[in-house]
Design an enzyme around this catalytic site. Sequence first.
Site, PDB file in Angstrom:
ATOM      1  N   LYS A  77      40.720  39.868  37.314  1.00  0.00           N
ATOM      2  CA  LYS A  77      40.619  39.479  38.724  1.00  0.00           C
ATOM      3  C   LYS A  77      39.359  40.017  39.405  1.00  0.00           C
ATOM      4  CE  LYS A  77      44.640  39.300  40.958  1.00  0.00           C
ATOM      5  NZ  LYS A  77      46.012  39.629  41.420  1.00  0.00           N
TER       6      LYS A  77
ATOM      7  N   ALA B 130      47.256  45.391  43.005  1.00  0.00           N
ATOM      8  CA  ALA B 130      48.383  44.703  43.640  1.00  0.00           C
ATOM      9  C   ALA B 130      48.682  45.325  45.003  1.00  0.00           C
ATOM     10  CB  ALA B 130      49.611  44.784  42.741  1.00  0.00           C
TER      11      ALA B 130
ATOM     12  N   THR C  73      48.288  59.969  43.501  1.00  0.00           N
ATOM     13  CA  THR C  73      46.905  60.442  43.568  1.00  0.00           C
ATOM     14  C   THR C  73      46.350  60.140  44.955  1.00  0.00           C
ATOM     15  OG1 THR C  73      46.661  59.892  41.222  1.00  0.00           O
ATOM     16  CG2 THR C  73      44.638  60.357  42.464  1.00  0.00           C
TER      17      THR C  73
END
Length: 269
Positions: A67, A133, A154
């Site tokens: 993507k 996403a 994180t």
Amino acid sequence: MTIRAGVAGWPIAHSLSPVIHGAWIRAAGLDADYTAFGPESDDQFRDLVREVRQGTLRGLNVTAPWKEIALALADEVSDTARACGSANLLWQHKGVLRADITDGHGLMAALAEQAPALEGTGRVAVVLGAGGAARAAVHALGQVFAEVRIINRTPARAEALIAAVQPHSPALLVHRDAVSDAALIVNALSVPPEVDMTALSPDAVLMDMTYRPLMTEFLRAGSDRGQTTVDGLAMLIGQARPSFATLFGVTPPDVDVRAEALRVLGGRA
């Protein structure tokens, strides 16, 4: 002449996109073909994109891991794709390779279908994860909700997501581990999230972006408590609708593609 299009990703055997687009193609009576392409390498993906440029392929839906490369290869990029940093739709128009992303459209369509009472004005949405996403989810929800919180193990990744998307979002984007006042929690992780269900508001909606399994552990835990849940298949179908219209030039026919997808999904389970 047969219109050729498809979806590119690796691995690709799990994709339900050919099932969904195939059902629409048949219902519309189109002379068209929608294929699952499995380019394993960067070079193989670029070869497919070259076919789009040459007109051999009408266009491509793009999934992981291509993507971001799809975005980089395009001549013209939509504002939404630029904000999300990736593209899931490539097509050529008058010699120009164009890129867009329909993931956010799919997410909002899924919410409208399966959680119609959800209201974002003045409310908080929470996104679990900080990957690609999650970025698409944060961008879409940021157009509707007052605040979008990103929860990620994180912190640096969450802060990087916020820095990239905030200029394109009217909502306040924050990294904060709080869910008690959330109207919506979206799981954008590929693993079951750790959420204290007892802390949720009774009207909180839970959504999972995956559709394998359709009823994930996250959604089942919420459903058992009476929370409204939204599944990833609804999002997949929602993002496919504008893609189909772009690739084939017609509005998707009114046919139950969810039932088609569920039959295949059940057969593969």
